[in-house]
Structures are given as structure tokens and as C-alpha cells.
Design a protein around this motif. Structure first.
Motif, PDB file in Angstrom:
ATOM      1  N   GLY A 113       9.102   0.976 -35.710  1.00  0.00           N
ATOM      2  CA  GLY A 113      10.205   1.478 -35.721  1.00  0.00           C
ATOM      3  C   GLY A 113      11.016   1.230 -34.002  1.00  0.00           C
ATOM      4  N   GLY A 114      10.485   0.005 -33.907  1.00  0.00           N
ATOM      5  CA  GLY A 114      11.152  -0.792 -32.645  1.00  0.00           C
ATOM      6  C   GLY A 114      12.399  -1.216 -32.673  1.00  0.00           C
ATOM      7  N   GLN A 115      12.805  -1.478 -34.060  1.00  0.00           N
ATOM      8  CA  GLN A 115      14.570  -1.787 -34.230  1.00  0.00           C
ATOM      9  C   GLN A 115      15.299  -0.695 -34.365  1.00  0.00           C
ATOM     10  OE1 GLN A 115      15.123  -5.215 -34.352  1.00  0.00           O
ATOM     11  NE2 GLN A 115      12.972  -5.164 -33.889  1.00  0.00           N
ATOM     12  N   THR A 116      14.598   0.417 -34.695  1.00  0.00           N
ATOM     13  CA  THR A 116      15.536   1.648 -35.109  1.00  0.00           C
ATOM     14  C   THR A 116      15.619   2.283 -33.491  1.00  0.00           C
ATOM     15  OG1 THR A 116      14.473   2.551 -37.078  1.00  0.00           O
ATOM     16  CG2 THR A 116      15.335   4.259 -35.544  1.00  0.00           C
ATOM     17  N   THR A 117      14.680   2.277 -32.637  1.00  0.00           N
ATOM     18  CA  THR A 117      14.876   2.635 -31.163  1.00  0.00           C
ATOM     19  C   THR A 117      15.642   1.714 -30.339  1.00  0.00           C
ATOM     20  OG1 THR A 117      12.513   3.516 -31.324  1.00  0.00           O
ATOM     21  CG2 THR A 117      13.323   3.291 -29.346  1.00  0.00           C
ATOM     22  N   ALA A 118      15.502   0.530 -30.369  1.00  0.00           N
ATOM     23  CA  ALA A 118      16.475  -0.212 -29.557  1.00  0.00           C
ATOM     24  C   ALA A 118      17.790  -0.322 -30.233  1.00  0.00           C
ATOM     25  CB  ALA A 118      15.853  -1.868 -29.779  1.00  0.00           C
ATOM     26  N   SER A 119      17.832  -0.042 -31.523  1.00  0.00           N
ATOM     27  CA  SER A 119      19.399  -0.023 -32.173  1.00  0.00           C
ATOM     28  C   SER A 119      20.070   1.275 -31.472  1.00  0.00           C
ATOM     29  CB  SER A 119      19.398   0.022 -33.549  1.00  0.00           C
ATOM     30  OG  SER A 119      19.040  -1.098 -34.251  1.00  0.00           O
ATOM     31  N   LEU A 120      19.289   2.325 -31.397  1.00  0.00           N
ATOM     32  CA  LEU A 120      20.019   3.451 -30.826  1.00  0.00           C
ATOM     33  C   LEU A 120      20.276   3.102 -29.340  1.00  0.00           C
ATOM     34  CD1 LEU A 120      17.439   6.138 -32.289  1.00  0.00           C
ATOM     35  CD2 LEU A 120      19.857   6.074 -32.677  1.00  0.00           C
ATOM     36  N   ALA A 121      19.756   2.576 -28.416  1.00  0.00           N
ATOM     37  CA  ALA A 121      19.961   2.307 -27.126  1.00  0.00           C
ATOM     38  C   ALA A 121      21.145   1.272 -27.308  1.00  0.00           C
ATOM     39  CB  ALA A 121      18.589   1.599 -26.440  1.00  0.00           C
ATOM     40  N   ASN A 122      21.051   0.271 -27.913  1.00  0.00           N
ATOM     41  CA  ASN A 122      21.986  -0.651 -28.029  1.00  0.00           C
ATOM     42  C   ASN A 122      23.316  -0.242 -28.412  1.00  0.00           C
ATOM     43  OD1 ASN A 122      22.442  -3.791 -27.944  1.00  0.00           O
ATOM     44  ND2 ASN A 122      22.962  -3.370 -30.035  1.00  0.00           N
ATOM     45  N   ALA A 123      23.280   0.713 -29.215  1.00  0.00           N
ATOM     46  CA  ALA A 123      24.591   1.308 -29.488  1.00  0.00           C
ATOM     47  C   ALA A 123      25.342   2.055 -28.627  1.00  0.00           C
ATOM     48  CB  ALA A 123      24.390   2.496 -30.792  1.00  0.00           C
ATOM     49  N   VAL A 124      24.524   2.874 -27.609  1.00  0.00           N
ATOM     50  CA  VAL A 124      24.952   3.395 -26.446  1.00  0.00           C
ATOM     51  C   VAL A 124      25.122   2.389 -25.330  1.00  0.00           C
ATOM     52  CG1 VAL A 124      24.178   4.688 -24.421  1.00  0.00           C
ATOM     53  CG2 VAL A 124      23.442   5.412 -26.638  1.00  0.00           C
ATOM     54  N   LEU A 125      24.525   1.455 -25.226  1.00  0.00           N
ATOM     55  CA  LEU A 125      24.985   0.257 -24.328  1.00  0.00           C
ATOM     56  C   LEU A 125      26.483  -0.559 -24.599  1.00  0.00           C
ATOM     57  CD1 LEU A 125      21.617  -1.389 -23.220  1.00  0.00           C
ATOM     58  CD2 LEU A 125      23.360   0.215 -21.879  1.00  0.00           C
ATOM     59  N   LYS A 126      26.324  -0.875 -25.788  1.00  0.00           N
ATOM     60  CA  LYS A 126      27.454  -1.763 -26.360  1.00  0.00           C
ATOM     61  C   LYS A 126      28.605  -1.054 -26.946  1.00  0.00           C
ATOM     62  CE  LYS A 126      25.086  -5.863 -26.003  1.00  0.00           C
ATOM     63  NZ  LYS A 126      24.173  -6.837 -26.547  1.00  0.00           N
ATOM     64  N   ASN A 127      28.271   0.006 -27.428  1.00  0.00           N
ATOM     65  CA  ASN A 127      29.477   0.781 -28.162  1.00  0.00           C
ATOM     66  C   ASN A 127      29.693   1.970 -27.661  1.00  0.00           C
ATOM     67  OD1 ASN A 127      27.879  -0.734 -30.238  1.00  0.00           O
ATOM     68  ND2 ASN A 127      29.883  -1.059 -30.794  1.00  0.00           N
ATOM     69  N   GLN A 128      28.957   2.439 -26.566  1.00  0.00           N
ATOM     70  CA  GLN A 128      29.097   3.734 -25.981  1.00  0.00           C
ATOM     71  C   GLN A 128      29.071   4.910 -26.977  1.00  0.00           C
ATOM     72  OE1 GLN A 128      31.753   1.159 -25.284  1.00  0.00           O
ATOM     73  NE2 GLN A 128      30.275   0.784 -23.750  1.00  0.00           N
ATOM     74  N   ALA A 129      28.190   4.787 -27.938  1.00  0.00           N
ATOM     75  CA  ALA A 129      27.988   5.665 -29.023  1.00  0.00           C
ATOM     76  C   ALA A 129      27.503   7.004 -28.555  1.00  0.00           C
ATOM     77  CB  ALA A 129      26.776   5.141 -29.993  1.00  0.00           C
ATOM     78  N   ASP A 130      27.652   8.081 -29.264  1.00  0.00           N
ATOM     79  CA  ASP A 130      27.249   9.297 -28.697  1.00  0.00           C
ATOM     80  C   ASP A 130      26.287   9.768 -29.686  1.00  0.00           C
ATOM     81  OD1 ASP A 130      26.818  12.215 -28.332  1.00  0.00           O
ATOM     82  OD2 ASP A 130      28.854  12.865 -29.308  1.00  0.00           O
ATOM     83  N   LEU A 131      25.030   9.820 -29.272  1.00  0.00           N
ATOM     84  CA  LEU A 131      23.797   9.815 -30.123  1.00  0.00           C
ATOM     85  C   LEU A 131      23.652  11.414 -30.748  1.00  0.00           C
ATOM     86  CD1 LEU A 131      21.408   7.431 -28.692  1.00  0.00           C
ATOM     87  CD2 LEU A 131      23.037   7.191 -30.754  1.00  0.00           C
ATOM     88  N   GLU A 132      24.516  12.487 -30.170  1.00  0.00           N
ATOM     89  CA  GLU A 132      24.356  13.900 -30.367  1.00  0.00           C
ATOM     90  C   GLU A 132      24.368  14.063 -31.936  1.00  0.00           C
ATOM     91  OE1 GLU A 132      23.640  17.683 -29.549  1.00  0.00           O
ATOM     92  OE2 GLU A 132      23.982  16.088 -27.796  1.00  0.00           O
ATOM     93  N   GLY A 133      23.439  14.715 -32.426  1.00  0.00           N
ATOM     94  CA  GLY A 133      23.366  14.934 -33.924  1.00  0.00           C
ATOM     95  C   GLY A 133      22.457  14.007 -34.578  1.00  0.00           C
ATOM     96  N   ILE A 134      21.908  12.831 -33.922  1.00  0.00           N
ATOM     97  CA  ILE A 134      21.116  11.893 -34.594  1.00  0.00           C
ATOM     98  C   ILE A 134      19.799  12.331 -34.322  1.00  0.00           C
ATOM     99  CG2 ILE A 134      20.408   9.515 -34.548  1.00  0.00           C
ATOM    100  CD1 ILE A 134      23.174   8.606 -33.926  1.00  0.00           C
ATOM    101  N   PHE A 135      18.848  12.125 -35.412  1.00  0.00           N
ATOM    102  CA  PHE A 135      17.439  12.553 -35.357  1.00  0.00           C
ATOM    103  C   PHE A 135      16.696  11.639 -36.227  1.00  0.00           C
ATOM    104  CE2 PHE A 135      19.773  16.599 -34.629  1.00  0.00           C
ATOM    105  CZ  PHE A 135      19.273  17.014 -33.672  1.00  0.00           C
ATOM    106  N   VAL A 136      15.290  11.625 -35.593  1.00  0.00           N
ATOM    107  CA  VAL A 136      14.324  10.481 -36.082  1.00  0.00           C
ATOM    108  C   VAL A 136      13.124  11.229 -36.385  1.00  0.00           C
ATOM    109  CG1 VAL A 136      13.554   8.192 -35.881  1.00  0.00           C
ATOM    110  CG2 VAL A 136      15.674   8.685 -34.764  1.00  0.00           C
ATOM    111  N   GLN A 137      12.601  10.968 -37.650  1.00  0.00           N
ATOM    112  CA  GLN A 137      11.274  11.721 -37.887  1.00  0.00           C
ATOM    113  C   GLN A 137      10.246  10.471 -37.323  1.00  0.00           C
ATOM    114  OE1 GLN A 137      13.377  10.201 -40.198  1.00  0.00           O
ATOM    115  NE2 GLN A 137      12.535   9.419 -41.894  1.00  0.00           N
ATOM    116  N   MET A 138       9.078  11.141 -36.773  1.00  0.00           N
ATOM    117  CA  MET A 138       8.155  10.487 -36.014  1.00  0.00           C
ATOM    118  C   MET A 138       6.583  10.929 -36.580  1.00  0.00           C
ATOM    119  SD  MET A 138       7.182  10.319 -31.943  1.00  0.00           S
ATOM    120  CE  MET A 138       6.991  12.160 -31.691  1.00  0.00           C
ATOM    121  N   LYS A 139       6.017   9.785 -36.918  1.00  0.00           N
ATOM    122  CA  LYS A 139       4.447  10.065 -37.027  1.00  0.00           C
ATOM    123  C   LYS A 139       3.803   9.590 -35.817  1.00  0.00           C
ATOM    124  CE  LYS A 139       2.080   7.258 -39.197  1.00  0.00           C
ATOM    125  NZ  LYS A 139       1.342   6.096 -40.127  1.00  0.00           N
ATOM    126  N   LEU A 140       2.785  10.731 -35.267  1.00  0.00           N
ATOM    127  CA  LEU A 140       2.284  10.347 -33.748  1.00  0.00           C
ATOM    128  C   LEU A 140       0.729  10.303 -34.106  1.00  0.00           C
ATOM    129  CD1 LEU A 140       2.224  10.239 -30.557  1.00  0.00           C
ATOM    130  CD2 LEU A 140       2.678  12.632 -30.833  1.00  0.00           C
TER     131      LEU A 140
END
Length: 167
Positions: free
Chosen positions: A109-136
Motif C-alpha cells: 500500500g506504499g503507492q496508495t500512501t505516497a499518492s495521498l501525500a503527492n496529491a497534497v504536495l502537488k495538487n493541494q488536495a483536501d483529503l477530508e473524507g478519504i479513508f483507507v482500510q488497513m490490516k495491521l
């Protein structure tokens, strides 16, 4: 530290003598982005690859969902598989919540995680309301830990390719 009081989770109650504990959780996308931006290489130490960029079809699709259809992110995304040495849990009126991680590793899930961060850095994306399921998987720090983490990473990243014809 990251603007949330805890991450809702359930403990996977599995029978047998297991050498790990397991949890399922729903993680805010902003939390994943924030921890990735603070600890990028440390967070993905056990991952098989680093961020591949947003030019590929999959990461471009993740970015488009973040920017244009974020309410569907949870439904569309496969989520992440993680390990940690230990966690702290609180039993709240809403159920169990993870309040702290020690040595959290995103092994799939590194691509998912890095894509979220990249969207914030490059597109000033608002991540409010985005959730990701996690197996720990909580794996004690002992002699078997490195091999168990390696095998979890190996198997979590070994899916059969799905082609468009399959769909």
C-alpha cells in the motif's frame, strides 16, 4: 500529533497459538499522508518498492479518485497491509481505537500512501473524507520477526494480475 484522537479498529480474534496479533482499521487519508511526509523512507522500509510517480495507470487512477471522486476512495482502493512492533489501544464509547504505533511499517500500500501525500504536495488536495482500510499485524521484536515481516511482505505483494478481459 496528527489531529485525530485514535484510529477505529477491531481485533481479529483468531484461534490457535499465533505469534502475532492482528487488527482491521479504517485510517484517515490525511493521517497516512501526514506520517508519510514526516517519515517517508522509514515508513516504507519493509515495502518492496517506493513511490512510482503518477504517470502510471494505477497511480493516475488513485490521484483522479482523490481529486474528483474522493467519497468513493474507500470503495475503490484495496487498502494497506502494515506491521508494527506494538500499539496502544483505548476502549472508547465507540469501540477500540489505536492511539499509538511503535515502528509502523507499510508493507503493501506504499503507492496508495505516497499518492495521498503527492496529491497534497502537488495538487493541494483536501483529503477530508478519504479513508483507507488497513490490516495491521503486531509482531513482537524477537529473532523470528525479520523473517515473518519478509514473508508477510512477500505474500501481500503476490497477487495474480487482473487484466481488462477479466473484468
Amino acid at each position: 500529533k496528527y489531529g485525530i484522537t485514535g484510529i477505529p479498529c477491531i481485533k481479529a480474534e483468531m484461534s490457535g497459538n499465533l505469534d502475532y496479533d492482528a487488527y482491521l482499521a479504517i485510517v484517515p487519508g490525511k493521517f497516512l499522508s501526514d506520517i508519510y511526509l514526516k517519515y517517508p523512507s522509514q515508513l516504507l522500509e519493509s515495502n518492496v518498492r517506493s513511490f512510482l510517480n503518477t504517470k502510471g495507470q494505477i497511480n493516475k487512477g488513485i490521484l483522479n479518485t482523490i481529486l474528483y471522486d474522493k467519497s468513493k476512495f474507500f470503495a475503490y482502493n484495496n487498502g494497506i497491509s502494515t506491521t508494527a512492533d506494538e500499539i496502544e489501544i483505548e476502549n472508547t464509547q465507540n469501540g477500540l481505537e489505536i492511539t499509538s504505533f511503535k515502528n509502523l511499517q507499510i508493507i503493501n500500500g506504499g503507492q496508495t500512501t505516497a499518492s495521498l501525500a503527492n496529491a497534497v504536495l502537488k495538487n493541494q488536495a483536501d483529503l477530508e473524507g478519504i479513508f483507507v482500510q488497513m490490516k495491521l499485524s503486531i509482531i513482537p521484536n524477537n529473532d523470528e520477526r525479520p523473517e515473518l515481516v519478509r514473508l508477510i511482505a512477500k505474500y501481500a505483494n503476490k497477487q495474480n494480475k487482473v487484466t481488462n478481459a477479466d473484468l
